[in-house]
Design a protein around this motif. Structure first.
Motif, PDB file in Angstrom:
ATOM      1  N   ILE A   1     -49.203 153.599  68.727  1.00 48.73           N
ATOM      2  CA  ILE A   1     -47.826 153.687  69.059  1.00 48.73           C
ATOM      3  C   ILE A   1     -47.431 154.411  70.350  1.00 48.73           C
ATOM      4  O   ILE A   1     -46.845 154.333  71.284  1.00 48.73           O
ATOM      5  N   GLN A   2     -47.920 155.756  69.840  1.00 51.58           N
ATOM      6  CA  GLN A   2     -47.988 156.952  70.966  1.00 51.58           C
ATOM      7  C   GLN A   2     -48.414 156.548  72.058  1.00 51.58           C
ATOM      8  O   GLN A   2     -47.960 156.807  73.331  1.00 51.58           O
ATOM      9  N   VAL A   3     -49.681 155.973  72.073  1.00 48.29           N
ATOM     10  CA  VAL A   3     -50.573 155.504  73.361  1.00 48.29           C
ATOM     11  C   VAL A   3     -49.753 154.494  73.873  1.00 48.29           C
ATOM     12  O   VAL A   3     -49.478 154.614  75.414  1.00 48.29           O
ATOM     13  N   PHE A   4     -49.005 153.563  73.496  1.00 49.20           N
ATOM     14  CA  PHE A   4     -48.214 152.514  73.952  1.00 49.20           C
ATOM     15  C   PHE A   4     -47.075 153.295  74.801  1.00 49.20           C
ATOM     16  O   PHE A   4     -46.740 152.671  76.063  1.00 49.20           O
ATOM     17  N   ILE A   5     -46.364 154.152  74.112  1.00 49.68           N
ATOM     18  CA  ILE A   5     -45.536 154.688  74.685  1.00 49.68           C
ATOM     19  C   ILE A   5     -45.671 155.578  76.086  1.00 49.68           C
ATOM     20  O   ILE A   5     -45.165 155.679  76.923  1.00 49.68           O
ATOM     21  N   GLN A   6     -47.033 156.308  75.924  1.00 45.74           N
ATOM     22  CA  GLN A   6     -47.391 157.220  76.982  1.00 45.74           C
ATOM     23  C   GLN A   6     -47.791 156.124  77.973  1.00 45.74           C
ATOM     24  O   GLN A   6     -47.710 156.656  79.275  1.00 45.74           O
ATOM     25  N   LYS A   7     -48.159 155.090  78.119  1.00 46.68           N
ATOM     26  CA  LYS A   7     -48.564 154.169  79.109  1.00 46.68           C
ATOM     27  C   LYS A   7     -47.523 153.958  79.939  1.00 46.68           C
ATOM     28  O   LYS A   7     -47.492 153.729  81.221  1.00 46.68           O
ATOM     29  N   GLY A   8     -46.206 153.970  79.527  1.00 48.41           N
ATOM     30  CA  GLY A   8     -45.252 153.993  80.279  1.00 48.41           C
ATOM     31  C   GLY A   8     -44.980 155.035  81.273  1.00 48.41           C
ATOM     32  O   GLY A   8     -44.757 154.838  82.341  1.00 48.41           O
ATOM     33  N   PHE A   9     -45.346 156.021  80.724  1.00 46.06           N
ATOM     34  CA  PHE A   9     -45.253 157.297  81.522  1.00 46.06           C
ATOM     35  C   PHE A   9     -46.400 157.203  82.731  1.00 46.06           C
ATOM     36  O   PHE A   9     -46.198 157.887  83.791  1.00 46.06           O
ATOM     37  N   ALA A  10     -47.534 156.742  81.977  1.00 49.69           N
ATOM     38  CA  ALA A  10     -48.608 156.768  82.784  1.00 49.69           C
ATOM     39  C   ALA A  10     -48.668 155.931  83.948  1.00 49.69           C
ATOM     40  O   ALA A  10     -49.450 155.850  84.852  1.00 49.69           O
ATOM     41  N   LEU A  11     -47.423 155.254  84.247  1.00 44.44           N
ATOM     42  CA  LEU A  11     -47.317 154.156  85.299  1.00 44.44           C
ATOM     43  C   LEU A  11     -46.707 155.046  86.706  1.00 44.44           C
ATOM     44  O   LEU A  11     -46.780 154.527  87.552  1.00 44.44           O
ATOM     45  N   ILE A  12     -46.320 156.387  86.447  1.00 43.53           N
ATOM     46  CA  ILE A  12     -45.725 157.089  87.326  1.00 43.53           C
ATOM     47  C   ILE A  12     -46.891 158.010  88.011  1.00 43.53           C
ATOM     48  O   ILE A  12     -47.691 158.336  87.581  1.00 43.53           O
ATOM     49  N   SER A  13     -46.609 157.845  89.430  1.00 40.26           N
ATOM     50  CA  SER A  13     -47.880 158.472  90.072  1.00 40.26           C
ATOM     51  C   SER A  13     -47.514 159.928  90.234  1.00 40.26           C
ATOM     52  O   SER A  13     -46.294 160.223  90.253  1.00 40.26           O
TER      53      SER A  13
ATOM     54  N   LYS B   1     -51.049 168.464  87.657  1.00 39.56           N
ATOM     55  CA  LYS B   1     -50.350 167.805  86.835  1.00 39.56           C
ATOM     56  C   LYS B   1     -50.310 167.808  85.317  1.00 39.56           C
ATOM     57  O   LYS B   1     -51.675 167.622  84.936  1.00 39.56           O
ATOM     58  N   ASN B   2     -49.400 167.989  84.657  1.00 37.86           N
ATOM     59  CA  ASN B   2     -49.525 167.924  83.113  1.00 37.86           C
ATOM     60  C   ASN B   2     -48.810 166.825  82.417  1.00 37.86           C
ATOM     61  O   ASN B   2     -47.937 166.563  83.121  1.00 37.86           O
ATOM     62  N   GLY B   3     -49.724 166.167  81.743  1.00 33.95           N
ATOM     63  CA  GLY B   3     -49.198 164.781  80.976  1.00 33.95           C
ATOM     64  C   GLY B   3     -49.801 163.693  81.986  1.00 33.95           C
ATOM     65  O   GLY B   3     -50.710 163.976  82.705  1.00 33.95           O
ATOM     66  N   ALA B   4     -49.373 162.740  81.259  1.00 37.32           N
ATOM     67  CA  ALA B   4     -49.898 161.316  81.735  1.00 37.32           C
ATOM     68  C   ALA B   4     -49.553 160.968  83.091  1.00 37.32           C
ATOM     69  O   ALA B   4     -48.234 161.290  83.460  1.00 37.32           O
ATOM     70  N   ALA B   5     -50.143 160.487  83.952  1.00 32.51           N
ATOM     71  CA  ALA B   5     -49.965 159.913  85.276  1.00 32.51           C
ATOM     72  C   ALA B   5     -50.794 158.546  85.689  1.00 32.51           C
ATOM     73  O   ALA B   5     -51.809 158.215  84.897  1.00 32.51           O
ATOM     74  N   ASN B   6     -50.395 158.067  86.862  1.00 29.14           N
ATOM     75  CA  ASN B   6     -51.266 156.916  87.228  1.00 29.14           C
ATOM     76  C   ASN B   6     -52.053 157.361  88.539  1.00 29.14           C
ATOM     77  O   ASN B   6     -51.479 157.696  89.433  1.00 29.14           O
ATOM     78  N   TRP B   7     -53.357 157.674  88.108  1.00 20.71           N
ATOM     79  CA  TRP B   7     -54.202 158.186  88.992  1.00 20.71           C
ATOM     80  C   TRP B   7     -54.756 157.280  90.067  1.00 20.71           C
ATOM     81  O   TRP B   7     -55.411 157.685  91.206  1.00 20.71           O
TER      82      TRP B   7
END
Length: 191
Positions: A29-41, A166-172
């Motif tokens: 569930i946490q990964v699913f939520i973080q994937k939303g944040f990981a869409l941001i460049s 960058k700290n946190g998930a991102a779209n690399w």
């Protein structure tokens, strides 16, 4: 009608809370939520705020046991990511890092650094069909690269300037990152 909507929302809320409490469902569930944040460049660091890497005293060891002296990457474009297999934001951004790696691994030095057991990291990468190389640290990283949280990612130019921090998930695997890497690869480094 209004009472049933409130009750239904309360039930959904309680189910989500219960799923987050159960260890087997918490991470997905946490990964699913973080994937939303990981869409941001990620955005480039403002030039006035860019840090300069001057200390290259750092040793790493790769998955095959080969030692890498960080001094050997001086004058090259470096993608440095501190991560862990148990970290939901790290897991969420890993597909974009893998895609970027597929296109740039011949020109950019990718250093994915974890302090976890090598077998655990190797299994994680294999299970997820990632083609990334990873490193463990042998000595302490330079102070300018130290962070207390993961994922922490840096893109360092040939001159040692940290162009993205960058700290946190991102779209690399975004146009922003690709354009920056292309620009950095074109610049000449004086020998």
């Amino acid at each position: 009608m209004k009472t049933s909507k409130i009750k239904l929302s309360n039930v959904i809320f309680l189910v989500v809370i219960l799923l987050l409490i159960i260890p087997q469902t918490r991470q997905p569930i946490q990964v699913f939520i973080q994937k939303g944040f990981a869409l941001i460049s990620p955005s480039k660091t403002e030039e006035s705020a860019q840090k300069q890497l001057s200390d290259y005293q750092w040793e790493l060891v790769d998955q095959d046991g080969n030692i890498l002296n960080f001094k050997d990457v001086k004058g090259k474009v470096v993608f440095l990511n501190f991560w862990a297999t148990w970290c939901p934001p790290c897991i969420a951004e890993m597909p974009s890092i893998d895609a970027l790696y597929q296109d740039y691994n011949e020109e950019v030095v990718f250093l994915l650094v974890s302090n976890e057991n090598s077998n655990k990291v190797k299994q994680f990468l294999s299970d997820n069909q990632f083609n990334l190389n990873y490193y463990n640290t042998l000595t302490v990283a330079p102070k300018v690269l130290s962070s207390n949280s993961i994922p922490q990612t840096y893109i360092i130019d040939k001159y040692g300037k940290i162009r993205i921090e960058k700290n946190g998930a991102a779209n690399w695997n975004s146009d922003t990152v690709r354009n920056l890497l292309d620009e950095l690869l074109k610049s000449e480094y004086p020998l």
